[in-house]
Motif scaffolding. Sequence first.
Motif, PDB file in Angstrom:
ATOM      1  N   PHE A  52       0.809  -1.222   0.000  1.00  0.00           N
ATOM      2  CA  PHE A  52       0.000   0.000   0.000  1.00  0.00           C
ATOM      3  C   PHE A  52       0.842   1.272   0.000  1.00  0.00           C
ATOM      4  O   PHE A  52       0.399   2.315   0.486  1.00  0.00           O
ATOM      5  N   GLY A  69      -5.033  -2.101   2.969  1.00  0.00           N
ATOM      6  CA  GLY A  69      -5.291  -0.701   2.696  1.00  0.00           C
ATOM      7  C   GLY A  69      -6.722  -0.237   2.841  1.00  0.00           C
ATOM      8  O   GLY A  69      -6.989   0.967   2.897  1.00  0.00           O
ATOM      9  N   THR A  85      -2.776  -0.063   8.523  1.00  0.00           N
ATOM     10  CA  THR A  85      -1.848  -0.250   7.405  1.00  0.00           C
ATOM     11  C   THR A  85      -0.417  -0.378   7.901  1.00  0.00           C
ATOM     12  O   THR A  85       0.371  -1.160   7.358  1.00  0.00           O
TER      13      THR A  85
END
Length: 260
Positions: A52, A69, A85
């Motif tokens: 991500f 994400g 994340t």
Amino acid sequence: MSPILLMSGVTKSFGKNRVLDGIDLDVAVHDVIAIIGPSGSGKSTLLKCVNFLEPYDEGTILFNGEIVGYCERGGRRRLAKDSVTRVLRKQIGMVFQNFNLFPHKTVIENVVEGPIQVLGVAKREAYARAEQLLGRVGLADKRDARPSTLSGGQQQRAAIARALAMKPKLMLFDEPTSALDPELVGEVLTTIRELVADGMTMLIVTHEMAFAREVASRVIFMDQGRIVEQGPPSTIFTSPGESRTREFLARVLHREEKVQ
């Protein structure tokens, strides 16, 4: 066993340019996936979507069964919290083309930064592991050196040690030898070979065809944001089924032969 990484219908665009176009990919524990293809085919973007660093537009990426994400709320997909994340990124190591070492820190300080600051590892434990890793990549004698005093190959090996210090479950290598002089490539590839022997799960974007053929459990050929073909190295390099794969390999392997 469930895949450690599962990508389904992943797309990514920069403006009107669709860089990833419906990527489906599964990666099992201990897989070594070599990703090859022409420049601009989406290889590096694929890696950045996995952890991500680049948000993807459509589709799903699952790492250990968790959506990367994003999260689902009220039947709609929304960005996950940064804290969520960050937890995921702790488990995915990434080695870039250009090392990205902190220039004002010594080699060992670069290696211990993540474990101490991100994982909360005690300094004594972090330094002990860092010394072990630097010995493993052949840099024990460079522990107190600044990155600017190292060769490109040494800097890349330091970057690998830094990534390993986080004890990742998956390693991403984005053309780890492309910024190196040809005579320095071998020392970095040797380090990666040792990780393969240890069973590390890896995705490797590379232009080193002989290396891909040697270490990969599966080779993926990408072009124009799509996976054109994938299979064991023996198939992809000897008898690829797609004409675009054959065309690419004919050009690349011919160029390598001329260099040799």
